[in-house]
Design an enzyme around this catalytic site. Structure first.
Site, PDB file in Angstrom:
ATOM      1  N   CYS A  12     -48.691   6.637 -10.425  1.00 18.72           N
ATOM      2  CA  CYS A  12     -47.641   5.632  -9.203  1.00 18.72           C
ATOM      3  C   CYS A  12     -47.604   5.849  -7.671  1.00 18.72           C
ATOM      4  O   CYS A  12     -46.929   6.132  -7.204  1.00 18.72           O
ATOM      5  CB  CYS A  12     -45.635   6.388  -9.990  1.00 18.72           C
ATOM      6  SG  CYS A  12     -45.504   5.901 -11.334  1.00 18.72           S
TER       7      CYS A  12
ATOM      8  N   GLN B  60     -42.010  16.888  -6.135  1.00 18.54           N
ATOM      9  CA  GLN B  60     -43.593  17.649  -6.917  1.00 18.54           C
ATOM     10  C   GLN B  60     -43.165  19.058  -6.391  1.00 18.54           C
ATOM     11  O   GLN B  60     -44.147  20.233  -6.657  1.00 18.54           O
ATOM     12  CB  GLN B  60     -44.060  17.231  -7.289  1.00 18.54           C
ATOM     13  CG  GLN B  60     -44.511  15.889  -8.105  1.00 18.54           C
ATOM     14  CD  GLN B  60     -44.881  15.998  -9.426  1.00 18.54           C
ATOM     15  OE1 GLN B  60     -44.711  17.012  -9.601  1.00 18.54           O
ATOM     16  NE2 GLN B  60     -44.951  15.205  -9.790  1.00 18.54           N
TER      17      GLN B  60
ATOM     18  N   LYS C   8     -37.867  17.598 -13.824  1.00 16.36           N
ATOM     19  CA  LYS C   8     -39.390  18.455 -13.593  1.00 16.36           C
ATOM     20  C   LYS C   8     -39.210  19.520 -13.059  1.00 16.36           C
ATOM     21  O   LYS C   8     -40.168  19.872 -12.803  1.00 16.36           O
ATOM     22  CB  LYS C   8     -39.947  17.558 -12.157  1.00 16.36           C
ATOM     23  CG  LYS C   8     -40.390  16.025 -12.293  1.00 16.36           C
ATOM     24  CD  LYS C   8     -40.951  15.458 -10.920  1.00 16.36           C
ATOM     25  CE  LYS C   8     -40.766  13.549 -11.578  1.00 16.36           C
ATOM     26  NZ  LYS C   8     -42.303  13.345 -12.078  1.00 16.36           N
TER      27      LYS C   8
ATOM     28  N   HIS D 204     -45.833   8.688  -3.692  1.00 16.90           N
ATOM     29  CA  HIS D 204     -45.109   7.783  -4.905  1.00 16.90           C
ATOM     30  C   HIS D 204     -44.907   6.686  -4.517  1.00 16.90           C
ATOM     31  O   HIS D 204     -43.728   6.909  -3.632  1.00 16.90           O
ATOM     32  CB  HIS D 204     -44.648   9.066  -5.776  1.00 16.90           C
ATOM     33  CG  HIS D 204     -44.015   8.640  -6.993  1.00 16.90           C
ATOM     34  ND1 HIS D 204     -42.925   7.691  -7.120  1.00 16.90           N
ATOM     35  CD2 HIS D 204     -44.753   8.690  -7.899  1.00 16.90           C
ATOM     36  CE1 HIS D 204     -42.793   7.825  -8.745  1.00 16.90           C
ATOM     37  NE2 HIS D 204     -43.937   8.456  -9.147  1.00 16.90           N
TER      38      HIS D 204
ATOM     39  N   ASP E 273     -39.636  14.397   0.152  1.00 14.06           N
ATOM     40  CA  ASP E 273     -39.373  13.788  -1.320  1.00 14.06           C
ATOM     41  C   ASP E 273     -39.644  15.580  -1.286  1.00 14.06           C
ATOM     42  O   ASP E 273     -40.756  15.424  -1.757  1.00 14.06           O
ATOM     43  CB  ASP E 273     -40.668  12.403  -1.733  1.00 14.06           C
ATOM     44  CG  ASP E 273     -40.908  12.466  -3.369  1.00 14.06           C
ATOM     45  OD1 ASP E 273     -39.773  13.195  -3.941  1.00 14.06           O
ATOM     46  OD2 ASP E 273     -41.322  11.383  -3.596  1.00 14.06           O
TER      47      ASP E 273
END
Ligand code: PMP
Length: 412
Positions: free
Chosen positions: A370, A209, A232, A129, A206
């Site tokens: 993104c 998600q 999220k 991303h 990261d």
């Protein structure tokens, strides 16, 4: 019993989300399939926010009065919840930030920048991303150090062997997503971390998600840094988490200066507090931290493994129902992928898919998500993306399939 044959009671879960419940009523119920962009909020999170503002609110740390201490306790309790949620060794390793993006920027600026010299490198992957690309590019600017990118295959599977070659003793940091927001690929983060550590490189995961879909365990992964966003994981916007190992954080200079992060200030010399305060300059999003902790508690109560299993069932139904649709191509077919379903429809622009589905009250996302370098690799302008949360149902997946069939007929 749930609608997917597991013990998971999705109707009960939906009842916890007022917006989902309310917008699912009426003639054209909303089908919300955009949780990868942001999740809806359970009542308990909204109540945690309002209760905090209505009953316990004051500025933290600096006050000697009762209410300030109560608010400080709530904020530090939230930090302990965050520690438990990611399985960090101690709460001080958990820094509250605005979002995953700010977490990456903090590490890029405070950890990486000073180490980037000619000959040094940073390793990313093709599927990142922009939040896990641009901060590194900014840190690299003018340093003479190099950006290296690990390739993926056409399914969206990371080339682990190439990763092992691109990471070397000059790698300052290897930063990669746990779960891709476009492909749903779940990267072997523990293995990648071990490979990077063997070469002496630090690792940032990261988990923006991943955290909505599976248990995050930094002790097991062994990573040096991990970031996630509250919004999220069914929590508020404006709050996120940076996990970092104590021994690394202690050697990092502050990212921002200001109140609450100092020990002493004079015009001659200022000294800083220890961790985590040193990295939380100014008045933080106190209520946000409390709200994110409520969301973490809630997810744990529902059960991360239950959420993962429920979403996996939705994904396989989605595949089964959408596969026969003429011209539909699933983008991202890595084995064991998470509940993110990107696709293209032959002859229909992703934005048109999004607009047509919106007319049927089905909310999906369309565009480059993104991840422009990934789109370039895939040679497509964008995808349509349906993404699932703990409140989605098999019936909603079926509605998506029916609506897509209608679109295909319209464009035929
Ligand atoms: N990484 C990934 C994989 C993401 O999907 C996102 C959000 N779409 C981010 C980072 C950035 O999250 P935020 O905008 O909350 O900082």
């Amino acid at each position: 019993m749930s609608d997917n044959g597991t013990a998971y009671d999705v109707a009960k879960v939906r009842a916890d989300f007022p917006l989902i419940e309310n917008l699912a009523k009426g003639a054209k119920p909303l089908v919300y399939l955009d949780s990868a962009a942001s999740t809806q909020k359970p009542r308990i999170v909204v109540e945690a926010l309002s209760d905090f503002y209505l009953k316990d609110y004051a500025n933290i740390h600096r006050g000697v009065h009762f209410l300030s201490q109560k608010a400080t306790d709530a904020y530090e309790k939230a930090r302990e919840t965050a520690r438990r949620f990611v399985n960090a060794r101690e709460a001080a390793e958990c820094i509250f930030v605005r979002n995953a993006t700010e977490g990456v920027n903090l590490v890029a600026s405070s950890y990486a920048k000073s180490r980037l010299k000619p000959g040094a490198n940073i390793v990313l992957t093709t599927m990142e991303h922009h939040a896990n690309i641009v901060p590194w590019q900014m840190a690299l600017e003018g340093t003479g150090a190099e950006l290296r990118v690990v390739p993926i295959d056409s399914r969206g599977v990371l080339d682990v062997e190439a990763f092992g070659k691109l990471v070397d003793e000059n790698t300052v940091i290897a930063a990669f997503s746990y779960v891709s927001n476009v492909l749903g690929t779940v990267n072997p983060v523990k293995k990648l971390t071990a490979i990077a550590h063997d070469k002496g490189a630090k690792v940032l995961v990261d988990a923006a998600q991943a955290a909505p879909h599976r248990k995050i365990d930094v002790a097991d992964i062994g990573c040096d840094f991990l970031v996630l966003s509250g919004h999220k994981i069914y929590g508020p916007t404006g709050i996120g988490l940076l996990y970092a190992k104590r021994e690394i954080l202690e050697k990092m200079p502050p990212y921002q200066g200001g109140g609450d992060m100092i020990l002493t200030v004079s015009f001659e010399k200022t000294t800083y507090k220890g961790i985590p305060d040193r990295f939380e300059a100014g008045t933080p999003h106190i209520a946000g931290a409390v709200g994110m902790a409520a969301a973490m508690d809630y997810m744990e109560r529902i059960g991360l493994a239950n959420i993962e299993a429920h979403e996996a069932a939705l994904l396989s139904r989605c595949r089964e129902k959408l596969a026969p649709i003429p011209g539909l191509k699933e983008i991202g077919t890595a084995p064991g992928k998470a509940a993110v379903f990107s696709f293209t429809l032959e002859g229909v622009h992703p934005h048109d898919i999004g607009t047509f589905l919106d007319a049927d009250n089905i909310a999906i996302r369309a565009g480059h998500h993104c991840a422009e370098p990934l789109m370039k690799f895939l040679k497509i302008p964008g995808t349509a993306r349906a993404s699932f949360g703990m409140y989605n149902t098999a019936e909603e997946v079926d509605k998506l399939a029916t609506a897509l069939e209608k679109i295909v007929k319209f464009f035929a």
